[in-house]
Scaffold this motif. Structure first.
Motif, PDB file in Angstrom:
ATOM      1  N   ILE A  80       0.815  -1.217   0.000  1.00 20.36           N
ATOM      2  CA  ILE A  80       0.000   0.000   0.000  1.00 20.36           C
ATOM      3  C   ILE A  80       0.850   1.268   0.000  1.00 20.36           C
ATOM      4  N   SER A  81       2.122   1.143   0.396  1.00 23.83           N
ATOM      5  CA  SER A  81       3.012   2.294   0.446  1.00 23.83           C
ATOM      6  C   SER A  81       4.443   1.776   0.538  1.00 23.83           C
ATOM      7  N   HIS A  82       5.418   2.684   0.583  1.00 27.71           N
ATOM      8  CA  HIS A  82       6.823   2.262   0.482  1.00 27.71           C
ATOM      9  C   HIS A  82       7.652   2.625   1.716  1.00 27.71           C
ATOM     10  N   GLU A  83       7.025   3.004   2.805  1.00 25.83           N
ATOM     11  CA  GLU A  83       7.766   3.283   4.032  1.00 25.83           C
ATOM     12  C   GLU A  83       8.351   1.981   4.598  1.00 25.83           C
ATOM     13  N   ASP A  84       9.317   2.097   5.500  1.00 22.69           N
ATOM     14  CA  ASP A  84      10.017   0.924   6.035  1.00 22.69           C
ATOM     15  C   ASP A  84       9.121   0.049   6.922  1.00 22.69           C
ATOM     16  N   PHE A  85       8.262   0.693   7.739  1.00 24.14           N
ATOM     17  CA  PHE A  85       7.504  -0.045   8.740  1.00 24.14           C
ATOM     18  C   PHE A  85       6.027  -0.150   8.370  1.00 24.14           C
ATOM     19  N   SER A  86       5.411  -1.224   8.840  1.00 30.23           N
ATOM     20  CA  SER A  86       3.983  -1.437   8.560  1.00 30.23           C
ATOM     21  C   SER A  86       3.133  -0.271   9.031  1.00 30.23           C
ATOM     22  N   GLY A  87       3.362   0.176  10.279  1.00 30.78           N
ATOM     23  CA  GLY A  87       2.562   1.273  10.816  1.00 30.78           C
ATOM     24  C   GLY A  87       2.708   2.543  10.013  1.00 30.78           C
ATOM     25  N   ALA A  88       3.923   2.828   9.573  1.00 26.98           N
ATOM     26  CA  ALA A  88       4.156   4.030   8.767  1.00 26.98           C
ATOM     27  C   ALA A  88       3.443   3.914   7.423  1.00 26.98           C
ATOM     28  N   ARG A  89       3.470   2.721   6.841  1.00 28.47           N
ATOM     29  CA  ARG A  89       2.776   2.517   5.560  1.00 28.47           C
ATOM     30  C   ARG A  89       1.262   2.668   5.732  1.00 28.47           C
ATOM     31  N   ILE A  90       0.741   2.113   6.812  1.00 27.33           N
ATOM     32  CA  ILE A  90      -0.703   2.188   7.069  1.00 27.33           C
ATOM     33  C   ILE A  90      -1.158   3.638   7.206  1.00 27.33           C
ATOM     34  N   LEU A  91      -0.474   4.388   8.050  1.00 31.79           N
ATOM     35  CA  LEU A  91      -0.930   5.750   8.320  1.00 31.79           C
ATOM     36  C   LEU A  91      -0.683   6.669   7.129  1.00 31.79           C
ATOM     37  N   ALA A  92       0.376   6.417   6.356  1.00 34.60           N
ATOM     38  CA  ALA A  92       0.585   7.196   5.131  1.00 34.60           C
ATOM     39  C   ALA A  92      -0.550   6.928   4.140  1.00 34.60           C
ATOM     40  N   TYR A  93      -0.939   5.680   4.045  1.00 31.48           N
ATOM     41  CA  TYR A  93      -2.033   5.300   3.146  1.00 31.48           C
ATOM     42  C   TYR A  93      -3.351   5.892   3.615  1.00 31.48           C
ATOM     43  N   MET A  94      -3.590   5.891   4.919  1.00 33.05           N
ATOM     44  CA  MET A  94      -4.850   6.407   5.461  1.00 33.05           C
ATOM     45  C   MET A  94      -4.985   7.912   5.300  1.00 33.05           C
ATOM     46  N   ARG A  95      -3.906   8.607   5.052  1.00 36.79           N
ATOM     47  CA  ARG A  95      -3.987  10.054   4.826  1.00 36.79           C
ATOM     48  C   ARG A  95      -4.650  10.383   3.493  1.00 36.79           C
ATOM     49  N   LYS A  96      -4.642   9.433   2.542  1.00 37.54           N
ATOM     50  CA  LYS A  96      -5.091   9.765   1.188  1.00 37.54           C
ATOM     51  C   LYS A  96      -6.050   8.745   0.576  1.00 37.54           C
ATOM     52  N   CYS A  97      -6.328   7.644   1.251  1.00 37.11           N
ATOM     53  CA  CYS A  97      -7.119   6.568   0.645  1.00 37.11           C
ATOM     54  C   CYS A  97      -8.603   6.917   0.586  1.00 37.11           C
ATOM     55  N   ALA A  98      -9.349   6.092  -0.154  1.00 40.81           N
ATOM     56  CA  ALA A  98     -10.798   6.263  -0.258  1.00 40.81           C
ATOM     57  C   ALA A  98     -11.463   6.005   1.086  1.00 40.81           C
ATOM     58  N   THR A  99     -12.680   6.510   1.247  1.00 46.70           N
ATOM     59  CA  THR A  99     -13.383   6.443   2.531  1.00 46.70           C
ATOM     60  C   THR A  99     -13.548   5.008   3.032  1.00 46.70           C
ATOM     61  N   LEU A 100     -14.016   4.101   2.180  1.00 52.12           N
ATOM     62  CA  LEU A 100     -14.230   2.731   2.632  1.00 52.12           C
ATOM     63  C   LEU A 100     -12.929   2.051   3.034  1.00 52.12           C
ATOM     64  N   ASP A 101     -11.851   2.349   2.324  1.00 50.84           N
ATOM     65  CA  ASP A 101     -10.551   1.787   2.702  1.00 50.84           C
ATOM     66  C   ASP A 101     -10.113   2.328   4.070  1.00 50.84           C
ATOM     67  N   TRP A 102     -10.358   3.607   4.298  1.00 56.26           N
ATOM     68  CA  TRP A 102     -10.014   4.219   5.585  1.00 56.26           C
ATOM     69  C   TRP A 102     -10.814   3.566   6.702  1.00 56.26           C
ATOM     70  N   LEU A 103     -12.087   3.327   6.447  1.00 60.63           N
ATOM     71  CA  LEU A 103     -12.943   2.705   7.457  1.00 60.63           C
ATOM     72  C   LEU A 103     -12.526   1.262   7.737  1.00 60.63           C
ATOM     73  N   ASP A 104     -12.125   0.547   6.691  1.00 60.63           N
ATOM     74  CA  ASP A 104     -11.613  -0.811   6.896  1.00 60.63           C
ATOM     75  C   ASP A 104     -10.409  -0.801   7.827  1.00 60.63           C
ATOM     76  N   PHE A 105      -9.488   0.123   7.570  1.00 60.62           N
ATOM     77  CA  PHE A 105      -8.298   0.210   8.405  1.00 60.62           C
ATOM     78  C   PHE A 105      -8.648   0.658   9.829  1.00 60.62           C
ATOM     79  N   LEU A 106      -9.626   1.559   9.949  1.00 58.87           N
ATOM     80  CA  LEU A 106     -10.016   2.019  11.276  1.00 58.87           C
ATOM     81  C   LEU A 106     -10.495   0.853  12.131  1.00 58.87           C
ATOM     82  N   GLU A 107     -11.300  -0.017  11.560  1.00 56.35           N
ATOM     83  CA  GLU A 107     -11.794  -1.153  12.321  1.00 56.35           C
ATOM     84  C   GLU A 107     -10.652  -2.103  12.697  1.00 56.35           C
ATOM     85  N   LEU A 108      -9.734  -2.325  11.760  1.00 60.18           N
ATOM     86  CA  LEU A 108      -8.586  -3.180  12.062  1.00 60.18           C
ATOM     87  C   LEU A 108      -7.703  -2.551  13.141  1.00 60.18           C
TER      88      LEU A 108
END
Length: 316
Positions: A80-108
């Motif tokens: 989903i992104s190219h940062e070194d760590f999973s958490g960094a990739r997740i939060l970088a992706y959540m800054r710009k992803c579609a609403t449903l993708d953001w909500l999926d990640f929020l629940e996880l």
């Protein structure tokens, strides 16, 4: 690996009712994305660490890693992104992803917060410098969603749409729909303002405005029908006017009087005791659950009297 039923999957078949609402469900404001990222980092901890000063070998925070792993598997993605760590990739992706993708990640993330707060992760909380207790993190996320007017809440680790809750779907939204008609501009505005105060945690003002909306709904109906009432009439006076003019049937037995009595009790009492009068020397705090009850009570009364008016008009 177990299959996880993501929020977007559960929403795929949900029908959109099309009724206007006090919340919106389609856009996640940028400031909310940032706030949730900050809360998540405090509750799950640092993303990971490098094994040494001169190497790129890393140790991932396994909670962040598992959140990403589940998402990638369920979505059929490699990255989903190219940062070194999973958490960094997740939060970088959540800054710009579609609403449903953001909500999926929020629940996880909510699941991850619960896991990190467990006894098994006591020592890892120190390793990853967790600074926020799990339930406090969930509570703040829910508060931020409410504050932003985004109609989702976390119930434990389960994300739900507010309009999927029975009272909201069956009472609040119909009340807004009924107040969207011509001649109800005043009570509609008051009802919306009551919800705005509630989202801002201004609970005393929310209760007062909810009661005003009920009174204004009565007056709007009276104005449309040409019924006279005193300018400063209280709710008890308005109920008498409605009953005298046959807003509801007179042939019903005495048990109906109990239903009529609810129009005079409950919400006005809350408003009179806790919201509309001066506080005195000691500020009064209205709890959020009382404000929520007042909003639902106001909505149910608005639906009752507006539907009664519509029924009366059809029989005339």
């Amino acid at each position: 690996m177990a299959i996880y039923n993501l929020f977007s999957k559960r929403q795929a078949d949900a029908a959109n009712s099309g009724i206007s609402d006090v919340y919106q469900y389609d856009e996640i404001p940028q400031n909310l994305r940032v706030q949730v990222g900050q809360i998540s980092t405090e509750a799950i901890g640092q993303y990971g660490s490098y094994a040494g000063s001169y190497t790129n070998i890393i140790e991932d925070n396994d909670v962040w890693h598992n959140i990403e792993r589940i998402y990638l598997r369920e979505k059929g993605l490699d990255r989903i992104s190219h940062e070194d760590f999973s958490g960094a990739r997740i939060l970088a992706y959540m800054r710009k992803c579609a609403t449903l993708d953001w909500l999926d990640f929020l629940e996880l993330i909510a699941i991850g917060i619960e896991i990190m707060a467990g006894e098994r992760y006591r020592y890892k909380r120190q390793t990853w410098q967790v600074s926020m207790q799990g339930q406090k993190a969930i509570d703040e996320i829910n508060y931020r969603l409410l504050q932003a007017g985004v109609g989702y809440q976390l119930e434990g680790t389960r994300l739900i749409r507010v309009d999927s809750q029975y009272v909201h779907a069956e009472v609040v939204k119909p009340a807004l729909s009924l107040l969207s008609g011509q001649g109800f501009e005043g009570p509609r505005q008051e009802f919306l303002e009551a919800h705005q105060h509630y989202r801002a945690s201004e609970f005393r003002q929310a209760v007062a405005m909810a009661a005003n909306a009920v009174e204004s709904t009565f007056k709007s109906i009276f104005d449309q029908k040409g019924w006279t009432y005193q300018k400063g009439a209280r709710i008890s006076d308005l109920v008498k006017v409605a009953k005298a003019n046959g807003l509801w049937p007179v042939y019903l037995d005495g048990s109906f009087d109990q239903l009529v009595a609810t129009l005079q009790s409950g919400l006005p009492k809350i408003r009179d005791n806790d919201a509309s009068h001066g506080q005195g020397s000691t500020p009064k705090n209205v709890p959020g659950y009382i404000a929520a009850y007042a909003l639902h009570l106001a909505a149910s009364k608005i639906v009752f009297i507006a539907e009664a008016s519509k029924c009366m008009a059809r029989s005339e």
